[in-house]
Design a protein around this motif. Structure first.
Motif: not given
Length: 248
Positions: A52-54, A60-64, A84-87, A91-94
């Motif tokens: 989601i962060l990617e 885009s994101f890394t395929p599962f 992007g948004h601060e969260s 916040l979310i990565p940490r």
């Protein structure tokens, strides 16, 4: 509106399913005190949310089917420096990194001097819950109380033993005691009135049924009000979840 619908709309079915499957498994294992599985599954949650962060920060994101890079401080810095948004950047990565560190450095993924335990599992559960709530809040524009209700219902909706049809509600497993049926019904929808509960359970003796409710009240699993309304307590929620999970 459900957490799945919100996540699916924002990120697609695969990511939504992976995130919520991991979340449900963490919470279910926590309820039945399986500390190690609860903490191990936190790793799956971290990997799903990193996608989601990617998506949020790179488009885009890394395929599962592929492998994410090690969750290093360099990765954290790359999120922070993105647009992007601060969260999503900070916040979310940490929060995810703290979950990741406990999983890898506290005897969960590897042999360490500290074994999986309730304290670590509690931290992981509520951090995971915060991350999920924050993502749902940001992608839905709902208020914090509305978001919290959706997250609380994410596991609650998995009660397969309850059958609802228009104005009819029934517990399908006839072997479950009246006491446990009360807890399951209140877990599903609280408050409920004493007469409503007795009607659903089809308990004929009103006096004996009131004694069941009074005992649950004394045990602090429910709050029985003077008007007959029954509210489930935090300890009652845990008790109900344990009953539900034992039947799966």
């Amino acid at each position: 509106m459900s957490a799945f619908a919100i996540l699916e709309s924002a990120y697609g079915t695969e990511i939504a399913q992976k995130v919520l499957d991991a979340y449900r498994t963490i919470e279910e294992n926590f309820v039945v005190k399986k500390w190690k599985p609860s903490e191990l599954d936190a790793g799956h949650f971290v990997e799903a949310v990193r996608r989601i962060l990617e998506l949020e920060l790179t488009g885009s994101f890394t395929p599962f089917s592929g492998k994410l890079s090690n969750f290093s401080d360099t990765v954290i810095k790359s999120y922070e420096n993105a647009t992007g948004h601060e969260s999503f950047r900070m916040l979310i990565p940490r929060a995810l990194k703290s979950i990741y560190n406990i999983r890898n450095k506290r005897g969960v993924g590897h042999i360490k001097d500290i074994s999986p335990n309730e304290m670590d599992s509690t931290y992981i559960l509520y951090t995971v819950k915060w991350v999920l709530s924050e993502i749902v809040r940001l992608k839905s524009s709902l208020t914090i109380p509305q978001t919290q209700k959706i997250i609380d219902e994410t596991v609650e909706r998995q009660i397969e033993m309850i059958w609802k049809d228009t104005d009819l509600t029934r517990i399908l497993d006839t072997k479950i005691s009246a006491r446990n049926q009360v807890l399951i019904l209140l877990f599903h929808d609280s408050p409920r009135n004493e007469s409503d509960l007795r009607s659903i359970i089809e308990y004929k003796n009103k006096t004996n049924f009131l004694k069941i409710l009074q005992k649950l009240h004394k045990e602090r699993f429910i709050e029985l009000k003077s008007d007959g309304n029954c509210h489930i307590s935090p300890t009652g929620i845990v008790e109900a979840e344990t009953i539900i999970l034992s039947k799966k």
